[in-house]
Design a protein around this motif. Structure first.
Motif, PDB file in Angstrom:
ATOM      1  N   PHE A  65      -6.546   8.537  -4.195  1.00  0.00           N
ATOM      2  CA  PHE A  65      -6.298   7.165  -5.108  1.00  0.00           C
ATOM      3  C   PHE A  65      -5.287   6.139  -4.286  1.00  0.00           C
ATOM      4  O   PHE A  65      -4.369   6.468  -4.257  1.00  0.00           O
ATOM      5  N   TYR A  66      -6.031   4.811  -4.152  1.00  0.00           N
ATOM      6  CA  TYR A  66      -5.107   4.045  -3.806  1.00  0.00           C
ATOM      7  C   TYR A  66      -4.444   3.175  -4.946  1.00  0.00           C
ATOM      8  O   TYR A  66      -5.225   2.304  -5.559  1.00  0.00           O
ATOM      9  N   ILE A  67      -3.172   3.151  -5.015  1.00  0.00           N
ATOM     10  CA  ILE A  67      -2.451   2.724  -6.300  1.00  0.00           C
ATOM     11  C   ILE A  67      -2.015   1.468  -6.095  1.00  0.00           C
ATOM     12  O   ILE A  67      -1.489   0.987  -5.017  1.00  0.00           O
ATOM     13  N   ILE A  68      -2.224   0.489  -7.106  1.00  0.00           N
ATOM     14  CA  ILE A  68      -1.593  -0.767  -7.131  1.00  0.00           C
ATOM     15  C   ILE A  68       0.040  -0.762  -7.846  1.00  0.00           C
ATOM     16  O   ILE A  68       0.069   0.048  -8.913  1.00  0.00           O
ATOM     17  N   GLY A  88      -4.120  18.066  -7.241  1.00  0.00           N
ATOM     18  CA  GLY A  88      -4.338  18.239  -5.814  1.00  0.00           C
ATOM     19  C   GLY A  88      -5.046  17.104  -5.141  1.00  0.00           C
ATOM     20  O   GLY A  88      -5.589  17.176  -3.938  1.00  0.00           O
ATOM     21  N   HIS A  89      -4.957  15.970  -5.752  1.00  0.00           N
ATOM     22  CA  HIS A  89      -5.525  14.700  -5.131  1.00  0.00           C
ATOM     23  C   HIS A  89      -4.619  13.989  -4.336  1.00  0.00           C
ATOM     24  O   HIS A  89      -3.229  14.310  -4.449  1.00  0.00           O
ATOM     25  N   GLN A  90      -4.887  13.159  -3.455  1.00  0.00           N
ATOM     26  CA  GLN A  90      -4.027  12.358  -2.683  1.00  0.00           C
ATOM     27  C   GLN A  90      -3.701  10.903  -3.082  1.00  0.00           C
ATOM     28  O   GLN A  90      -4.525  10.196  -3.715  1.00  0.00           O
ATOM     29  N   LEU A  91      -2.362  10.618  -3.012  1.00  0.00           N
ATOM     30  CA  LEU A  91      -2.028   9.284  -3.427  1.00  0.00           C
ATOM     31  C   LEU A  91      -1.737   8.200  -2.005  1.00  0.00           C
ATOM     32  O   LEU A  91      -1.371   8.845  -0.939  1.00  0.00           O
ATOM     33  N   ALA A  92      -2.196   6.979  -2.221  1.00  0.00           N
ATOM     34  CA  ALA A  92      -1.826   5.965  -1.199  1.00  0.00           C
ATOM     35  C   ALA A  92      -1.560   4.984  -1.857  1.00  0.00           C
ATOM     36  O   ALA A  92      -1.780   4.588  -3.005  1.00  0.00           O
ATOM     37  N   SER A  93      -1.245   3.797  -1.063  1.00  0.00           N
ATOM     38  CA  SER A  93      -1.074   2.512  -1.371  1.00  0.00           C
ATOM     39  C   SER A  93      -2.128   1.394  -1.370  1.00  0.00           C
ATOM     40  O   SER A  93      -2.672   1.346  -0.317  1.00  0.00           O
ATOM     41  N   HIS A  94      -2.235   0.709  -2.449  1.00  0.00           N
ATOM     42  CA  HIS A  94      -2.951  -0.681  -2.550  1.00  0.00           C
ATOM     43  C   HIS A  94      -2.158  -1.698  -2.653  1.00  0.00           C
ATOM     44  O   HIS A  94      -2.686  -2.721  -3.035  1.00  0.00           O
TER      45      HIS A  94
END
Length: 317
Positions: A65-68, A88-94
């Motif tokens: 999930f690319y998060i704003i 269990g999912h991955q967070l990332a930056s948007h």
């Protein structure tokens, strides 16, 4: 004088050399092993996140999930990021604002990334090591330089639902349109024995969660692909301090050599680095491992190069 044998060898050499080229470090869009698809969702958190997490759990699929940042800062979403991680999912930056990074100076780009990093850290205790630029716009030396400075993996995509284009259609029509590229590139033209994909979808559109996501998952799984997080896809830790997201194949993704360490919050508002020690894990660099001929993109370019080289050889005969 004619050298058909030599020219054939040259053609093969050119094709092999081109097909073995790794991703552009500023546009990483394939995985380091074949047969996998990294399912990614941009622009969240959104109103349908809980519904999406339920679907992914039912399908036993892990996603990224690319998060704003400005979305995650909304009070109604204060616990969503923790729920994503707990599932269990991955967070990332948007980025924070979802504006064009290539139109910003270095200081503004740094602010976009560190603000989002700080917010995600506040809500989850994790410092994300992956980013995706809005519309893929991190191609200038300034933007790439800042990401390199912060140790962030610049991740792109190589197959796109384009779901944002079809929000004015009925849910069924929008789903059909969003599947067109998936059906062509992944289902019709790819081979899990050699290909891999980073697939882009959005979690903020109702039809994308209620209809599209399940059809994407079912059709790609039926083709023979396994779904992975970006951490597994790229082979670099999801967070500073080491890998956190559980691999889907039952084996751990190795952290960079030298062991692991605990991520340390930044006192300056920037993306944190692991604690300095002889066993610390540094944040992922921009550089990406060579992928050989294990990706759709490299194979298609390699095939094109072979055809071109062969044509040249034939002309010179």
């Amino acid at each position: 004088m004619k050298f058909p044998g030599l020219l054939s060898v040259a053609a093969l050499f050119i094709a092999a050399s081109v097909s073995a080229m790794p991703d552009d470090p500023a546009k990483i869009d394939t995985c380091i092993k074949p047969g996998v698809v990294a399912l990614t969702f941009d622009d969240g958190p959104g109103l349908y996140n809980t519904q999406l997490l339920a679907l992914l759990a039912r399908k036993n699929v892990k996603a990224t999930f690319y998060i704003i940042g400005k979305n995650a800062a909304e009070p109604q979403f204060s616990t969503v990021l923790k729920s994503v991680v707990d599932a269990g999912h991955q967070l990332a930056s948007h980025t924070y604002s979802h504006d064009n990074l290539d139109n910003m100076d270095a200081a503004k780009i740094r602010e976009e990334m560190t603000s989002t990093s700080d917010l995600i850290f506040k809500q989850t205790g994790l410092r994300v090591a992956y980013m995706r630029a809005p519309e893929g716009n991190c191609l200038t030396p300034t933007c790439i330089g800042v990401m390199n400075e912060l140790g962030l993996v610049i991740s792109h995509w190589n197959v796109d639902t384009h779901d944002w284009k079809f929000t004015s259609l009925t849910p069924e029509a929008a789903t059909d349109k969003s599947l067109e590229e998936i059906n062509k590139v992944v289902i019709a033209e790819s081979n899990p024995a050699v290909d891999s994909f980073v697939l882009l979808e959005h979690e903020i559109h109702k039809f994308s969660v209620e209809l599209l996501a399940e059809r994407v998952i079912d059709s790609i799984a039926a083709k023979g692909y396994k779904f992975v997080t970006m951490e597994e896809c790229i082979g670099k830790p999801a967070y500073f301090g080491g890998n956190v997201t559980p691999p889907t194949n039952g084996t751990s993704v190795p952290a960079p050599s030298g062991g692991s360490s605990t991520a340390v919050p930044s006192s300056t508002g920037g993306v944190s680095r692991p604690a300095a020690s002889s066993t610390s894990v540094t944040g992922p660099n921009i550089s990406n491992p060579s992928k050989g001929a294990n990706t759709a993109g490299s194979l298609r370019v390699g095939g094109w190069a072979f055809a071109l080289a062969s044509a040249v050889g034939y002309t010179l005969l």
